[in-house]
Motif scaffolding. Sequence first.
Motif, PDB file in Angstrom:
ATOM      1  N   TRP A   1       0.757  -1.334   0.026  1.00 57.21           N
ATOM      2  CA  TRP A   1       0.063   0.132   0.289  1.00 57.21           C
ATOM      3  C   TRP A   1       0.857   1.185  -0.021  1.00 57.21           C
ATOM      4  CZ3 TRP A   1       0.325   3.515   3.920  1.00 57.21           C
ATOM      5  CH2 TRP A   1       0.979   3.052   5.152  1.00 57.21           C
ATOM      6  N   ARG A   2       1.988   1.382   0.210  1.00 56.95           N
ATOM      7  CA  ARG A   2       2.885   2.347   0.609  1.00 56.95           C
ATOM      8  C   ARG A   2       3.214   2.829  -0.703  1.00 56.95           C
ATOM      9  NH1 ARG A   2       4.013  -0.971   4.796  1.00 56.95           N
ATOM     10  NH2 ARG A   2       4.062  -0.057   6.967  1.00 56.95           N
ATOM     11  N   ILE A   3       3.038   4.045  -0.949  1.00 60.11           N
ATOM     12  CA  ILE A   3       3.913   4.862  -2.351  1.00 60.11           C
ATOM     13  C   ILE A   3       5.397   4.978  -2.170  1.00 60.11           C
ATOM     14  CG2 ILE A   3       3.920   6.801  -3.645  1.00 60.11           C
ATOM     15  CD1 ILE A   3       0.803   7.322  -2.943  1.00 60.11           C
ATOM     16  N   THR A   4       6.119   4.361  -2.876  1.00 55.84           N
ATOM     17  CA  THR A   4       7.525   4.507  -3.160  1.00 55.84           C
ATOM     18  C   THR A   4       8.020   5.242  -4.247  1.00 55.84           C
ATOM     19  OG1 THR A   4       7.591   2.385  -4.356  1.00 55.84           O
ATOM     20  CG2 THR A   4       7.593   1.947  -2.148  1.00 55.84           C
ATOM     21  N   ARG A   5       7.206   5.552  -5.210  1.00 63.28           N
ATOM     22  CA  ARG A   5       7.544   6.456  -6.215  1.00 63.28           C
ATOM     23  C   ARG A   5       6.601   7.569  -6.473  1.00 63.28           C
ATOM     24  NH1 ARG A   5       9.014   3.045 -11.443  1.00 63.28           N
ATOM     25  NH2 ARG A   5      10.019   4.953 -12.226  1.00 63.28           N
ATOM     26  N   PRO A   6       6.398   8.591  -5.770  1.00 65.12           N
ATOM     27  CA  PRO A   6       5.503   9.577  -5.864  1.00 65.12           C
ATOM     28  C   PRO A   6       5.504  10.496  -7.198  1.00 65.12           C
ATOM     29  CG  PRO A   6       7.289  10.474  -4.426  1.00 65.12           C
ATOM     30  CD  PRO A   6       7.619   9.028  -4.790  1.00 65.12           C
ATOM     31  N   GLY A   7       6.610  10.499  -7.668  1.00 62.03           N
ATOM     32  CA  GLY A   7       6.624  11.232  -8.905  1.00 62.03           C
ATOM     33  C   GLY A   7       6.676  12.886  -8.840  1.00 62.03           C
ATOM     34  N   SER A   8       6.506  13.275  -9.960  1.00 59.95           N
ATOM     35  CA  SER A   8       6.457  14.617  -9.775  1.00 59.95           C
ATOM     36  C   SER A   8       5.440  15.552  -9.478  1.00 59.95           C
ATOM     37  CB  SER A   8       6.904  15.450 -11.102  1.00 59.95           C
ATOM     38  OG  SER A   8       6.178  14.973 -12.043  1.00 59.95           O
ATOM     39  N   ALA A   9       5.405  16.684  -8.992  1.00 61.89           N
ATOM     40  CA  ALA A   9       4.110  17.477  -8.511  1.00 61.89           C
ATOM     41  C   ALA A   9       3.324  17.689  -9.632  1.00 61.89           C
ATOM     42  CB  ALA A   9       4.559  18.677  -7.995  1.00 61.89           C
ATOM     43  N   GLY A  10       1.912  17.195  -9.497  1.00 60.05           N
ATOM     44  CA  GLY A  10       0.913  17.027 -10.625  1.00 60.05           C
ATOM     45  C   GLY A  10       1.014  16.028 -11.445  1.00 60.05           C
ATOM     46  N   ALA A  11       1.796  15.139 -11.070  1.00 60.44           N
ATOM     47  CA  ALA A  11       1.860  13.723 -12.050  1.00 60.44           C
ATOM     48  C   ALA A  11       0.491  12.904 -11.906  1.00 60.44           C
ATOM     49  CB  ALA A  11       3.059  12.895 -11.899  1.00 60.44           C
ATOM     50  N   VAL A  12      -0.017  13.160 -10.785  1.00 63.62           N
ATOM     51  CA  VAL A  12      -1.493  12.494 -10.669  1.00 63.62           C
ATOM     52  C   VAL A  12      -1.692  12.688  -9.223  1.00 63.62           C
ATOM     53  CG1 VAL A  12      -0.316  10.059  -9.660  1.00 63.62           C
ATOM     54  CG2 VAL A  12      -2.707  10.399 -10.457  1.00 63.62           C
ATOM     55  N   GLU A  13      -3.003  13.071  -8.841  1.00 63.79           N
ATOM     56  CA  GLU A  13      -3.578  13.631  -7.789  1.00 63.79           C
ATOM     57  C   GLU A  13      -4.971  13.880  -7.753  1.00 63.79           C
ATOM     58  OE1 GLU A  13      -1.641  17.454  -6.704  1.00 63.79           O
ATOM     59  OE2 GLU A  13      -2.029  18.394  -8.837  1.00 63.79           O
ATOM     60  N   GLY A  14      -5.442  13.548  -6.936  1.00 70.22           N
ATOM     61  CA  GLY A  14      -7.146  13.919  -6.618  1.00 70.22           C
ATOM     62  C   GLY A  14      -7.816  13.806  -5.357  1.00 70.22           C
ATOM     63  N   TYR A  15      -9.031  14.225  -5.195  1.00 73.78           N
ATOM     64  CA  TYR A  15      -9.696  14.210  -3.967  1.00 73.78           C
ATOM     65  C   TYR A  15     -11.176  13.672  -4.354  1.00 73.78           C
ATOM     66  CZ  TYR A  15     -11.867  18.222  -6.356  1.00 73.78           C
ATOM     67  OH  TYR A  15     -12.447  19.038  -7.424  1.00 73.78           O
ATOM     68  N   ALA A  16     -11.702  13.467  -3.102  1.00 74.77           N
ATOM     69  CA  ALA A  16     -13.017  12.679  -2.959  1.00 74.77           C
ATOM     70  C   ALA A  16     -13.928  13.412  -2.826  1.00 74.77           C
ATOM     71  CB  ALA A  16     -13.218  11.496  -1.828  1.00 74.77           C
TER      72      ALA A  16
END
Length: 549
Positions: free
Chosen positions: A88-103
């Motif tokens: 479940w842990r994120i090990t590769r967050p990537g660059s800002a804005g690469a993927v993000e969201g909200y519910a």
Amino acid sequence: MGREHERSGSPGQSHGGTDSAPDGPERRRVFGMAAACLAGPWLPGAGPASAAEVTRGGPNRAAEAAPRPGGRGLDVAAENTKPGHADWRITRPGSAGAVEGYASRVSVLPGQPLALHVSTTADAYTVSAYRMGWYAGARARLVWRSGPLPGARQPTARVDPATRMVTTDWRPSVQLDTTGWPEGCYLLRLDTADGRAGRYVPVTVRSCSTAGRLVVVNSVATWQAYNRWGGADLYKGTTGKKGSRSLAVSFDRPYESGRGSGQFLLYEAPLLALAERMALPLAYVTGVDVARDPALLCGAVGVVSLGHDEYWSPEQRLHVTRARDAGTNLAVLGANCCYRRIRLEASAVGAERTVVCFKEDYADDPGYRAGLPPTNDFRRAPLSRPESELLGVIYDGYPVDAPYVVSEPDHWLLAGTGVRRGQSFPHLVGVEYDRVNTKHPTPRPIQVIAHSPVVCKKRRTHADSAYTTMPSGAGVFATGTMRWVEALDATGPGGKGNHGLDARAGAFTRTVTENLLRAFAQGPAGLARPAEDNLTAYYPGTAAPTGGV
């Protein structure tokens, strides 16, 4: 924590009592919403309490909730026998804005639909729903995973000129069916299809009923207050200075911290893992849910406030107070709890999507001008309700880093720790702290368990862990330090990554927390374990209590 606080002075000098219904406009707004939990007694043969008795503290009993939809609740022990998924842990967050969201909602009932608003630079992404818990140490279970979903970049954030609130107009990207999802705390993990970037979206699958259960309350309003996604939160704005701070913050945006998880992983997940490992009867809600539903806490054996739970609405405070005064125990596992008074407002996405808190600028708040309660600190005029009325302790300062010093090693909460009077645990007090201060309203009897010397901005004082018992039989325990929940995961020598908390602090806090949760899960703790008031030993000149359980 790198934040700028706007706290000073002390309010009125009233003493004693408990927090019943508010006065003035606050009373008119919230008293009609609150329903006393009067369905039945804890003690065999006793009749139901009257509304007046519950408001005053009443007899030594707590109410059982009337039947509510949703059955008996989750079998925590059975759920945690299922295989966990440590990935479940994120090990590769990537660059800002690469993927993000909200519910679209901070919480849903099992089976309710949930929309995700996702922005990504990738052509495709997936959603994985992890239920957080113990799971033999894996800490999470994969409940559901999508196939590849089409990605799209959504519009940039906008700033409301009146409140400097950062928000988005992102369209819904995917609708989730939560049928079959067990109630609990979830992290939805967004991953780009190439695996190069990931972010979390937190959501609570909430419990319909809390009767007979310890209620874990996710502090989502506080997460949002410190969310700097888009460049502004309730402390600093896009200029980086206090004067440009937001006067309201929106749930219609991702979380910047915790790789999208807000404050959940630091201040809440360690306690959740411990409680689920103990297989205790748990219910799962957010502070927004408690504010919305006056009957949600009816019959709950305990309410658990986690590591950073600063921002409360008057409705949330009233409903927690009425539960306490009906016999529901209250565990405050942080500091600076119930400090800021907020108002929840709707957004284009839905109800209760905006956290309004003007702080010292409350007179400029259109809601206050229209007769609503001020969105300033609870302890301050024009509607002073110091948090000590509810908690026993009161917020005293920031920042500190100090040893936690045991003062009452024979107290039942410390059983099995092997501690001695004066024994200390480095760095356990911080970064904010509470103390007992009878210059503010303080329920009695109250028993100081740890009395830790601190120096805050050159001022010498103490942080206190304290146990209080109420006329209803409810027990109230406050740790007096914000690092308590974080310390539950301390197993090594200590270092910069966890404020120096070491294995000794971890073993101590885990044992005390286990003692606390077991006792609170059995019903009103004050009936079998009344507090023995000892304030005069630590604060000479303090008046003796006038009543007790």
